[in-house]
Design a protein around this motif. Sequence first.
Motif, PDB file in Angstrom:
ATOM      1  N   VAL A   1      38.961  27.688  24.471  1.00 52.48           N
ATOM      2  CA  VAL A   1      37.604  27.200  24.722  1.00 52.48           C
ATOM      3  C   VAL A   1      36.669  28.347  25.082  1.00 52.48           C
ATOM      4  N   LEU A   2      37.193  29.365  25.768  1.00 46.38           N
ATOM      5  CA  LEU A   2      36.367  30.455  26.267  1.00 46.38           C
ATOM      6  C   LEU A   2      35.699  31.252  25.154  1.00 46.38           C
TER       7      LEU A   2
ATOM      8  N   PHE B   1      26.648  28.689  31.409  1.00 49.79           N
ATOM      9  CA  PHE B   1      27.449  29.472  32.353  1.00 49.79           C
ATOM     10  C   PHE B   1      28.471  28.598  33.086  1.00 49.79           C
ATOM     11  N   CYS B   2      28.243  27.295  33.155  1.00 46.31           N
ATOM     12  CA  CYS B   2      29.195  26.407  33.847  1.00 46.31           C
ATOM     13  C   CYS B   2      30.546  26.366  33.128  1.00 46.31           C
ATOM     14  N   PRO B   3      30.607  25.982  31.828  1.00 49.36           N
ATOM     15  CA  PRO B   3      31.911  26.046  31.152  1.00 49.36           C
ATOM     16  C   PRO B   3      32.406  27.473  30.963  1.00 49.36           C
ATOM     17  N   LEU B   4      31.491  28.431  30.828  1.00 49.60           N
ATOM     18  CA  LEU B   4      31.926  29.828  30.686  1.00 49.60           C
ATOM     19  C   LEU B   4      32.750  30.255  31.888  1.00 49.60           C
ATOM     20  N   LEU B   5      32.248  30.004  33.084  1.00 54.58           N
ATOM     21  CA  LEU B   5      32.978  30.429  34.283  1.00 54.58           C
ATOM     22  C   LEU B   5      34.203  29.567  34.535  1.00 54.58           C
ATOM     23  N   PHE B   6      34.126  28.287  34.179  1.00 54.94           N
ATOM     24  CA  PHE B   6      35.296  27.426  34.361  1.00 54.94           C
ATOM     25  C   PHE B   6      36.463  27.926  33.509  1.00 54.94           C
ATOM     26  N   PHE B   7      36.216  28.180  32.221  1.00 57.95           N
ATOM     27  CA  PHE B   7      37.315  28.564  31.338  1.00 57.95           C
ATOM     28  C   PHE B   7      37.637  30.057  31.405  1.00 57.95           C
ATOM     29  N   ALA B   8      36.707  30.871  31.880  1.00 57.92           N
ATOM     30  CA  ALA B   8      37.033  32.279  32.124  1.00 57.92           C
ATOM     31  C   ALA B   8      37.977  32.410  33.306  1.00 57.92           C
ATOM     32  N   SER B   9      37.833  31.506  34.283  1.00 60.70           N
ATOM     33  CA  SER B   9      38.696  31.559  35.466  1.00 60.70           C
ATOM     34  C   SER B   9      40.029  30.867  35.244  1.00 60.70           C
TER      35      SER B   9
END
Length: 445
Positions: free
Chosen positions: A314-315, A334-342
């Motif tokens: 997903v990232l 940025f919300c899904p970006l940071l969720f799936f990056a983490s």
Amino acid sequence: MIAKREDAMRWYAVGLLTVAYTFSYIDRQILSLMVGPIRADLGISDTQFSLLQGLAFAVLYTALGVPIAWLADRGNRRNLIAVGISVWSLATALCGLTRTFPTLFLARVGVGVGEAALSPAAYSMLTDMFPRERLGRAFGVYASGVFIGIGLSFILGAELLAFFELRGGLLLPVLGTLRPWQAVFLSIGLPGLLLSLLVMTLREPARPSRHRDLGRASFAMALQYFGSHWKVFVFHFSGFAMMTLLFNAIMSWAPEYLIRIHNVPRAEAGRALGIIAVIFGGSGIIAGGLLSDFLTRRGYRDAPLRASLAGAVVLLPVAALTPLVSYPLTLLMFCPLLFFASFPFGPAALAIQLISPPNMRAQLSALYLFVVNLTGIGFGGTAVALFTDFVYQSDDRLHHAMATVGALGGSLSLCALLLCLRGFAGLVERQERADAMPLPRRDAQ
């Protein structure tokens, strides 16, 4: 009753180590919110600033990780962490007393020296505290300190910078007046000294009997083990190195991206990104650990890697698109970006523990951190700056540079993790069999 007390002590340790990890990321990431003021005062370019964000911190952070882990496999890990916190906190405070690019570079090197003591020792301690089916959760909570720290660095940095700008800096005896950005460094560095005292309340966990029976492993032995299973380790290291590069490339420049490309006020950018990082980054990394535990209970030996791959899939598109959309849509992205990056980073650290002999865990974790952090932290922010300065040749094309590095890093990470998946479960099974085998008695001749 005793079992409940032991469980409470375990989670107290997780909580305090998570706070330590949070502090480390506040001190590490605070620089990102102050690109404009520091560039203006020191007269430096984006590329030079990126060296303060990345290479200055990473050079000894990575180099010292391995010898410090060697100590963690032999000595008291709690004490090692406490000393490390004191060192990086003092170095962060010293960043506030610097007035030139070279001295600020050296102070950032000192931050990296202190932080090198934390994660290898913390990973080893947690592995000795928890049963395997609960490790994913513990590692996920600990790793959430990354995003809580990043979020707080943006929020605190924005508020503190605004506070000191209104007052024209900070007047100190003997030292004179500090610039607002210098006062921010001093304010966030000194409280870490109190945290180092709190860490001394932790109990050093007993090492498993097999660790004691195997004896102390030298770094040469750890390298030999790495070489025997190099394909799994190399693809694991490469996949998460590229993911770390992607993450640092985006987050090192995210505040400046909002300020420079979308004309968002600095305080507003810091608060918005900080809240997103705490909520979505923190929940993502815990969710990754929970998915790893769920897959473990379902019988998947490669559960940590499968959980990481789910986040990586997903990232990739999200990282490539987020810098290119308009404001305020970019904040939503940025919300899904940071969720799936983490999402993958708790399972990533756990994966190393599962394929490592007990007496080599800290050293192989440090080797992993050496590769991942030298690549990701050392060159993530710089990769964006190089694209901005030399490929796109314009400060106003920062968003294109971020998207380019995001797409390249995400693609390479996904390919490497897929290749790692082939042999990972087999190595876990082999290590489980080795752990179950009785060792020969030492007095048997």
